[in-house]
Design a protein around this motif. Structure first.
Motif, PDB file in Angstrom:
ATOM      1  N   SER A  17       0.324  -0.875  -0.193  1.00  0.00           N
ATOM      2  CA  SER A  17       0.059   0.383   0.433  1.00  0.00           C
ATOM      3  C   SER A  17       0.539   1.265   0.141  1.00  0.00           C
ATOM      4  N   HIS A  18       0.194   2.455  -0.083  1.00  0.00           N
ATOM      5  CA  HIS A  18       0.793   3.353  -0.290  1.00  0.00           C
ATOM      6  C   HIS A  18       0.052   4.435   0.947  1.00  0.00           C
ATOM      7  N   PRO A  19       1.153   5.565   1.332  1.00  0.00           N
ATOM      8  CA  PRO A  19       0.358   6.111   1.691  1.00  0.00           C
ATOM      9  C   PRO A  19      -0.218   7.621   1.221  1.00  0.00           C
ATOM     10  N   PRO A  20      -0.624   8.510   2.260  1.00  0.00           N
ATOM     11  CA  PRO A  20      -1.404   7.726   3.093  1.00  0.00           C
ATOM     12  C   PRO A  20      -2.099   6.600   3.558  1.00  0.00           C
ATOM     13  N   TYR A  21      -1.284   6.226   4.658  1.00  0.00           N
ATOM     14  CA  TYR A  21      -2.563   5.133   4.661  1.00  0.00           C
ATOM     15  C   TYR A  21      -3.481   4.792   6.618  1.00  0.00           C
ATOM     16  N   HIS A  22      -5.041   5.434   5.522  1.00  0.00           N
ATOM     17  CA  HIS A  22      -5.992   5.532   6.663  1.00  0.00           C
ATOM     18  C   HIS A  22      -6.469   4.068   7.163  1.00  0.00           C
ATOM     19  N   PRO A  23      -7.293   4.332   8.435  1.00  0.00           N
ATOM     20  CA  PRO A  23      -7.696   3.167   9.395  1.00  0.00           C
ATOM     21  C   PRO A  23      -9.011   2.190   7.423  1.00  0.00           C
ATOM     22  N   GLN A  24      -8.761   1.090   7.388  1.00  0.00           N
ATOM     23  CA  GLN A  24      -9.973   0.545   6.582  1.00  0.00           C
ATOM     24  C   GLN A  24     -11.455   1.016   7.046  1.00  0.00           C
ATOM     25  N   SER A  25     -11.484   0.741   8.258  1.00  0.00           N
ATOM     26  CA  SER A  25     -12.769   0.839   8.353  1.00  0.00           C
ATOM     27  C   SER A  25     -12.328   0.900  10.586  1.00  0.00           C
ATOM     28  N   THR A  26     -13.995   1.352  11.241  1.00  0.00           N
ATOM     29  CA  THR A  26     -14.121   2.045  12.123  1.00  0.00           C
ATOM     30  C   THR A  26     -14.960   1.083  12.771  1.00  0.00           C
ATOM     31  N   THR A  27     -14.931   0.029  13.560  1.00  0.00           N
ATOM     32  CA  THR A  27     -15.772  -0.404  14.889  1.00  0.00           C
ATOM     33  C   THR A  27     -16.901  -0.184  15.278  1.00  0.00           C
ATOM     34  N   SER A  28     -17.932  -0.602  15.799  1.00  0.00           N
ATOM     35  CA  SER A  28     -19.222   0.312  17.103  1.00  0.00           C
ATOM     36  C   SER A  28     -18.398   0.479  17.899  1.00  0.00           C
TER      37      SER A  28
END
Ligand code: ATP
Length: 936
Positions: A17-28
Motif C-alpha cells: 500500500s502507499h501513504p497516506p495509510y488510512h484505517p480500513q474501517s471503524t468498529t461500533s
C-alpha cells in the motif's frame, strides 16, 4: 515500585500500500481497523485482533492452525503505533526514555526489534542509513538507532567540562550461531567470515573475545562505522522480503565518563545497545530451500530460545517463590544479551513489529503472545542484587541502582500518572478490594454519627453528674447541722451519689461496643494510616476522607472496568455471532460429510467386491509365490557364485585402488605444491596490486597537488599577464615617445646612413682588394703545399740515406778494426786488404760536416722567402677602428664569420706563413752534396 521491560507494538502499513495509510474501517466501539488488527483505546495502549476473513482462513487452513479462530483477543501494551506512524513517532514513544536513562541516570539501555520477517524491524532500527548521503544531518527516515545516537552525542547530553568522555562502538551479527565481527577488516576473497568465540567472565559476564571496538569521537564517524557494518550484514531475498536479514545484528556503543577533578574516582561505564533480530518465518510462507532453509531453522531455533528465556523470566517474576531455570546458555544471542533482559540492570524496550496483513494473522498472534510474556518480566526488590553484582561489579551496580532510584524519584515528582492499570492481574486485585472497601465504608457511615452522638451524650452526662455532685456536696455541708434521719434527704442523696459514682465508673456497653468496632477498624485499616492510634476521631475522619477518595477512584475505575466489560461483552456478542456463523458453517460441513459418508458406504460395497476378487488373486499369487520360491533358490545359488566372483573382483579392485591411491596421493601432493605456488603468486599479485594502488593513490595525490600548482600558476600567470599588459602599455607609451624622438632624429640618421653607405662602398672596395689578395695567397699556398710535399719526399729520402749511412758505419767499424792493427796514430787513412781506407774518425767528421752544412743551407735559404706582410695588412683592415654608429649599422646587422671563406666572400683568411717546407727543400741540395762527398 518494580521495573519492567517496556513493550511497544508497531503496526507496519499493509505491504504494497502507499501513504497516506488510512484505517480500513471503524468498529461500533470506535476502534480503527488495519487489516487483522484493531486499535481499541483512545490512548493507544490496547489492541485487538479481528481475525482474518473466512475466505482468508480457508485459504490459509493447515494442520498447525488452531481449530478456533484467535479473533477478538485483546492485548494491552505500553504503546501501540498503528500506521501511518513514522520512525520519529516510534523513537519519541519508545526509545527516547532509554537514551535518557543512559545519559542522565548512567543506566544501560537496550532496544530490541522483534517480529516476523518483513514486519519492519530493520526499517524501524536503521531506517534508510544505507542510502543517506549526509549522515551529519537528520532525515525523515532516520531509524530509531540513528536518532538515539544523535541524542547520545547531542551537546546537551554531554557531562560537564571537568569530565572526559570516551566512546567506542562494536557491531556484530549472530548468523547460524556464528558470531561475525562486522567492523573488522573483510576476509580475503572466497573466505568466509571468521566466527569469534563467546566467553563468560565471573564478574564481567559474557563477552566476545577479539571483537573490534573502535573509538568514535563524534556522531558522524559513529554512524559511518555502523553503516559500513550494516552493509556487510548477511541478507538474502526471500518470498516475504527482498532484503531479508538472515542474522541477529547487535550495535553497542560503550560510553566511559571520567571525572577529571577526582583522579581516583571510578569511571562511569554505560552501554547503549540496539538488537535487530532476524525475523521469524514459516517455511511454507517463505518457500525457502537449501541454504535459506538452514538459515531459517537456525533463526527460528535462536528465537525459540529467546522465547524460552522470556517465558522462564516471566514465570519467575509472576510467582516470587518460583525459581525456574532460565536457559540463557542455550543460544549465543541470549548469553550475550542476558544483562539486557534484566530490567534491574538495564532500561529495556522491546519494539514488536507486526503486519496487519490477514495472511500473516498467525504470525501476528504469536508475536503478540511473545510481547505479552515480555510484559511479565519485572524486577523483584532484593532478588536481583546478586545477579546485578554478578553481572556488572558491585560499584557499577550501586551506581546504576542510584540512577534507577533517581529515575523513580523524578518519575514520582514529574511524570504524569501511570497509564490506568488495565492488566488482568490489576483488575482482579481491584475487584477483590471493592467489597472490602464497601464494607468499610458502610461501617464508617454508621459508626461516625453514633460516635459523635455518644461523645455529646457522654459530655452531657459528665456535666450533669458534676453539677449534681457539687449540688449534693453543698447540701451535705449545709446538712451537717441537721438530724441523722436515715430517711432523711441526706441519705437519699448519698445513695444517689453512690449510684451516680457507680454509673461514672461503670463502662458504657455502647461505648464498649463502639470501642471494639473502632479497634477492629483500626486493625483492618492499618495499611491506610501510617502509625495508627492517635486521636480516634481524627483518625476516623481521615479514614473516612481517604475511604471516600478511594471509593471515588474505585468508582471511576469500576466505571472504566464496567465500560470495558460492556465493550468486551459487545465484543463477546460479536464473537458469539461469529462463532454461530462458524458453527452453522461447520453444520453445513457436517451435512456435507454425511453425504460423503453415504457415498463412502456405496464405495465400501464396491471395496468388498474388490476384496473377494483380491482373495482369488491372492490364492493365485500364493501358487505363483511357490514357483517364485524355487526361482529364488536358483537365484540365490546363482547369487552365491556371483558373490564369489564379486569378492575376487573386489580383491583385485582393492589392489588397484591401492595403486591408484598412491598415484592420486602423488598427484595431490603435486596439486598442493601447485596450489602453494599459486597462492604465493596470488599473494605477490595482491601485494603488487596494493603497491600499484598505493602508487595510484600517490599519483592521484600528486596529480591533485600538480593540479593545485597549475591552478596557482594559472593564477600567477593571469596576474603576470595583467602586469605584462600594464608594462606593455607603459612601454608602448614610451615607444611612442621614442618614435617621436626617432622621427625628430631621422634627418640625422639619414645623414649618418649616407655616410655609412659611403663607408660601406669603400669597405666593399677594400674587401674586393682583400679577396684578390686572398686568391694570390691561395696560389702561393698551393706552391708552398707542393714544396711541402717535395720536402716530405726528401725527408723520406734522407731517412733512406740515413739507413745507408748506418750500413756504412757498420762497414767503417769493420774497417776500423782491421786498420787498427796496421796504422800509426794520427793517420786518417789505413790500408786494409791492400787498399787504402779512411779511418773511422775521419769518416764521422766528414759526415758531421756534411750534415751541418746542409742545415746551414736550409736556414740561410729560408731567409730569402717573401715576408708575411699580406696577412698583417688584412688584419689591420679588420682591426681598424670604426665609428660607433658605423659599427652598429654594419656589423650588428651582418655579423662576419672570419673562419669560413665561402660565407665571407671577398674577406681574406688569416694563415700562419708556411716557410719551413721551402727551407728544407732548398737545404736538400746541400745534404746531397755532403752525401756525395761522403761517398767519395
Ligand atoms: N513502517 C514502515 N513504513 C514504510 N515501509 C516499511 C515500514 N516497515 C517496513 N517497511 C518496508 O518493508 C520492507 C521490509 O522491512 P524490513 O526489511 O525492515 O523487515 P524486517 O522485519 O527487518 O524483515 P527481515 O526479518 O526479513 O529482515 C522494507 O522494504 C521496508 O522499507
Amino acid at each position: 515500585m518494580s521495573e519492567a521491560i517496556k513493550v511497544c507494538v508497531r503496526v507496519r502499513p499493509q505491504p504494497g500500500s502507499h501513504p497516506p495509510y488510512h484505517p480500513q474501517s471503524t468498529t461500533s466501539l470506535g476502534a480503527e481497523t488495519f487489516g487483522c488488527i484493531a486499535t481499541l483505546s483512545s490512548d493507544k495502549t490496547t489492541l485487538s485482533l479481528t481475525g482474518p476473513s473466512v475466505t482468508d482462513r480457508r485459504k490459509n487452513r493447515d494442520e498447525d492452525r488452531p481449530s478456533q479462530p484467535q479473533q477478538l483477543k485483546t492485548y494491552a501494551f505500553d504503546n501501540i503505533l498503528p500506521p501511518p506512524s513514522t520512525n520519529e513517532d516510534l523513537y519519541k514513544e519508545a526509545a527516547a526514555s532509554v537514551v535518557t536513562a543512559v545519559n542522565k541516570y548512567n543506566q544501560d539501555g537496550t532496544v530490541f526489534f522483534y517480529g516476523q520477517t518483513g514486519a519492519g524491524k530493520s526499517w524501524s532500527c536503521f531506517g534508510d542509513i544505507l542510502t543517506t548521503k549526509d549522515l551529519s544531518s537528520m532525515t525523515a527516515n532516520d531509524g530509531v538507532m540513528t536518532r538515539a545516537l544523535r541524542d547520545l552525542y547531542s551537546p546537551e547530553s554531554q557531562p560537564g567540562l571537568n569530565h572526559a568522555v570516551h566512546r567506542e562502538v562494536t557491531f556484530f551479527e549472530i548468523f547460524n550461531e556464528r558470531v561475525h565481527d562486522l567492523l573488522s577488516p573483510p576476509p580475503p576473497l572466497h573466505k568466509s567470515m571468521p566466527s569469534l568465540p563467546v566467553r563468560t567472565h565471573p564478574t564481567k559476564g559474557s563477552y566476545i573475545e577479539g571483537i573490534t571496538s573502535l573509538p568514535v569521537a563524534d556522531l558522524t564517524s559513529c554512524l559511518k562505522l555502523v553503516r559500513k557494518g550494516y552493509a556487510r550484514r548477511a541478507v538474502a531475498g526471500t518470498k516475504m522480503n527482498d532484503q531479508s536479514s538472515r542474522s541477529h545484528a547487535v550495535v553497542r556503543v560503550k560510553t566511559v565518563i571520567k571525572d577529571m577533578e577526582h583522579e581516583k574516582s571510578t569511571p562511569i561505564v554505560t552501554h547503549l545497545t540496539f538488537v535487530d533480530l532476524a525475523g521469524s518465518e514459516r517455511q511454507r510462507d517463505t518457500g525457502n530451500t537449501g541454504e535459506r532453509l538452514k538459515e531459517a531453522s537456525s533463526i527460528n531455533k535462536s528465537l525459540s530460545t529467546l522465547g524460552g528465556v522470556i517465558f522462564a523470566l516471566g514465570v519467575n517474576c509472576l510467582n516470587p517463590t518460583e525459581t525456574r531455570h532460565v536457559p540463557f546458555r542455550d543460544s549465543k544471542l541470549t548469553l550475550l544479551l542476558r544483562t539486557s533482559l534484566n530490567p534491574a540492570n538495564c532500561r529495556t524496550v522491546m519494539v514488536m513489529n507486526v503486519s496487519p496483513d490477514e495472511q500473516q494473522f498467525m504470525e501476528t498472534v504469536s508475536t503478540l503472545k511473545f510481547a505479552q510474556r515480555v510484559k511479565q518480566i519485572k524486577t523483584k526488590d532484593g532478588v536481583d542484587d546478586k545477579f546485578k553484582a554478578e553481572e556488572s561489579g558491585e560499584v557499577d551496580a550501586l551506581r546504576k541502582e542510584i540512577g534507577r532510584l533517581k529515575m523513580k524519584l523524578d518519575g514520582v515528582n514529574t511524570a504524569p500518572p501511570a497509564p490506568s492499570q488495565t492488566s488482568t492481574a490489576t483488575t482482579a486485585y481491584l475487584q477483590s478490594t471493592i467489597p472490602k472497601m464497601e464494607r468499610m465504608e458502610a461501617l464508617t457511615r454508621t459508626l461516625v454519627p453514633n460516635y459523635h452522638r455518644r461523645i455529646m451524650e457522654d459530655k452531657l452526662i459528665d456535666r450533669l453528674k458534676t453539677e449534681k455532685i457539687s449540688r449534693l456536696q453543698r447540701l451535705l455541708r449545709a446538712g451537717d447541722s441537721k438530724d441523722d434521719d436515715p430517711d432523711s434527704d441526706l441519705n437519699v442523696l448519698c445513695s444517689e451519689i453512690d449510684s451516680l459514682r457507680r454509673l461514672l465508673n461503670e463502662p458504657d456497653p455502647d461505648a464498649v461496643m463502639y470501642k471494639a468496632m473502632y479497634d477492629d477498624l483500626l486493625e483492618s485499616k492499618e495499611p491506610l494510616f501510617e502509625g495508627g492510634g492517635g486521636d480516634e476521631i481524627n483518625n476516623l475522619r481521615n479514614l473516612t476522607t481517604a475511604l471516600m477518595e478511594e471509593k471515588q477512584s474505585l468508582n471511576s475505575e469500576l466505571e472504566g472496568a464496567k465500560k470495558e466489560a460492556s465493550e468486551a461483552q459487545s465484543k463477546a456478542q460479536d464473537s458469539t455471532a461469529a462463532t454461530k456463523k462458524l458453527l452453522e458453517r461447520r453444520l453445513k460441513e457436517a451435512e456435507e460429510r454425511a453425504e460423503a459418508a453415504e457415498e463412502a458406504a456405496t464405495q465400501k460395497k464396491e471395496v468388498a467386491k474388490l476384496a473377494a476378487s483380491l482373495n482369488a488373486t491372492q490364492v493365485e499369487l500364493r501358487e505363483k509365490s511357490k514357483d517364485f520360491s524355487k526361482m529364488q533358490r536358483d537365484h540365490e545359488a546363482e547369487m552365491d557364485s556371483l558373490t564369489n566372483e564379486l569378492f575376487m573382483e573386489s580383491e583385485r579392485m582393492t589392489e588397484e585402488k591401492g595403486a591408484t591411491e598412491i598415484e592420486m596421493k602423488g598427484k595431490l601432493a603435486a596439486a598442493f605444491k601447485d596450489n602453494a605456488i599459486l597462492q604465493q603468486r596470488v599473494k605477490s599479485l595482491t601485494s603488487e596490486r596494493e603497491k600499484y594502488e598505493k602508487e595510484i593513490s600517490t599519483s592521484n595525490s600528486k596529480i591533485a597537488q600538480l593540479e593545485g600548482e597549475i591552478e596557482e600558476i594559472k593564477a600567477s600567470a593571469a596576474e603576470q599577464k595583467e602586469q605584462i599588459a600594464a608594462t606593455h602599455k607603459v612601454r608602448v607609451e614610451k615607444l611612442e615617445q621614442d618614435n617621436l624622438a626617432a622621427y625628430e632624429n631621422s634627418e640625422k640618421w639619414e645623414r649618418a646612413a649616407e655616410e655609412n653607405e659611403r663607408k660601406a662602398g669603400s669597405l666593399i672596395d677594400e674587401v674586393k682588394r682583400l679577396k684578390k689578395k686572398r686568391d694570390d695567397d691561395a696560389f702561393e699556398l698551393e706552391n708552398l703545399q707542393e714544396d711541402m710535399d717535395t720536402m716530405t719526399e726528401n725527408v723520406k729520402f734522407l731517412q733512406l740515406q740515413n739507413e745507408e749511412l748506418q750500413t756504412y758505419n757498420v762497414r767503417l767499424e769493420e774497417l776500423n778494426n782491421l786498420g787498427n792493427d796496421n796504422r800509426e796514430d794520427g793517420e786518417e787513412v789505413s790500408e786494409v786488404d791492400g787498399e787504402l781506407c779512411l779511418t773511422e774518425e775521419r769518416a764521422k767528421q766528414i759526415l758531421e760536416e756534411a750534415v751541418s752544412a746542409a742545415e746551414n743551407d736550409a736556414f740561410n735559404e729560408s731567409a730569402f722567402l717573401p715576408p708575411p706582410d699580406s696577412g698583417e695588412e688584412a688584419h689591420d683592415v679588420f682591426n681598424e677602428d670604426f665609428d660607433e654608429e658605423d659599427d652598429e649599422m654594419f656589423f650588428e646587422s651582418q655579423p662576419v664569420d672570419l673562419s669560413r671563406d665561402d660565407e665571407n666572400e671577398g674577406i681574406p683568411t688569416f694563415r700562419t706563413p708556411q716557410t719551413t717546407g721551402k727551407a728544407k727543400t732548398l737545404g736538400r741540395s746541400s745534404s746531397r752534396k755532403a752525401l756525395a762527398m761522403h761517398n767519395e
